[in-house]
Write an enzyme that holds these catalytic residues in place. Sequence first.
Site, PDB file in Angstrom:
ATOM      1  N   THR A 112       0.839  -1.200   0.000  1.00 61.56           N
ATOM      2  CA  THR A 112       0.000   0.000   0.000  1.00 61.56           C
ATOM      3  C   THR A 112       0.873   1.249   0.000  1.00 61.56           C
ATOM      4  OG1 THR A 112      -1.740  -1.117   1.241  1.00 61.56           O
ATOM      5  CG2 THR A 112      -1.700   1.299   1.352  1.00 61.56           C
ATOM      6  N   VAL A 142     -11.361  -6.617   1.340  1.00 62.30           N
ATOM      7  CA  VAL A 142     -10.831  -5.303   1.700  1.00 62.30           C
ATOM      8  C   VAL A 142      -9.881  -5.484   2.875  1.00 62.30           C
ATOM      9  CG1 VAL A 142     -11.373  -2.951   2.436  1.00 62.30           C
ATOM     10  CG2 VAL A 142     -12.949  -4.190   0.932  1.00 62.30           C
TER      11      VAL A 142
END
Length: 320
Positions: free
Chosen positions: A150, A179
């Site tokens: 990320t 998620v």
Amino acid sequence: MWGMIATWRMALEGIQKVTPILSQEGIAGDAIEGAIKEVEDFPYFKSVGYGGLPNEKMEVELDAAYLDGSRFDFGAVCAIKNFANPISIARELSHYKVNNVLVGQGAQEFARSRHFEEKEMLTDRAKIHYHNRLKDLEQEQLSPYAGHDTVGMVALDTHGDMVAGTSTSGLFMKKPGRVGDSAFIGSGLYVDSTIGGATATGLGEDLMKGVISYEIVRLMKEGLSPQKACEKAVKELDDRLKRTRGEAGDISVVAMNRNGDFGAATNIDNFSFVVATKSLAPTVFRVHPQPDGTMSHELASKEWLESYLEERMKPLEVKE
């Protein structure tokens, strides 16, 4: 005072582009959105945005979040498909009193109604990565989920306001609709302009178990420096997971306080981060964990920086 910190080398060009915003008394939110968009738009960073690695059905689903540390305005999108810049959509959602987190089709309908750019995010290069991973899985014991970096950022502007943002394509070959931590306040990111901010990258399922970004900010509130707060939070979560579950996934974090002091910690040996302040041009550091839980920060060499991009941009061949 102003400053900005981000996970991974891939944030360098974005931070280089937006530091003039902060140095010229611009706002942290513009810096965060602008820098993350640079990462989202670059097709060779395969864990974020355009060219991001697909799920098990070869669809690119993206997660992003935006948090203002002064007003606590928060917005996030989860599992959104076919939109170019999920960080911009997340920021737009942060302006509303309710309906701040949208998922899947609802997120896409909102983005379309606000005329955000629609774009096919699955690239030919990502298709090759997908095909090759399937071939690898036929021949060796390789986790299909390897690859989940990320981009997370925290910015401090000259007005004393702080903002955090994240963007990711999540786990490679994840289940549709999965998620991770990135879109969740407290886990993937947290910021309070009176204290500081933090953001995380790694295995989202494990990062969420420690609500680690909030924990780092809490430790800074207690008086710990960003570096000590990062080290303590990572070590305690890593130890807890190994003690109770037998293993811990990748955990890497960065933080900055309201004075522009920064820190980073990890439980892996290939984590890098980018930082810029009034007195430090955008700089890449590599982080090496020590046996006692402290960290060694190494200035990334010119050779390492060149190799980083060369490795990600080299031509791919389809495995037979």
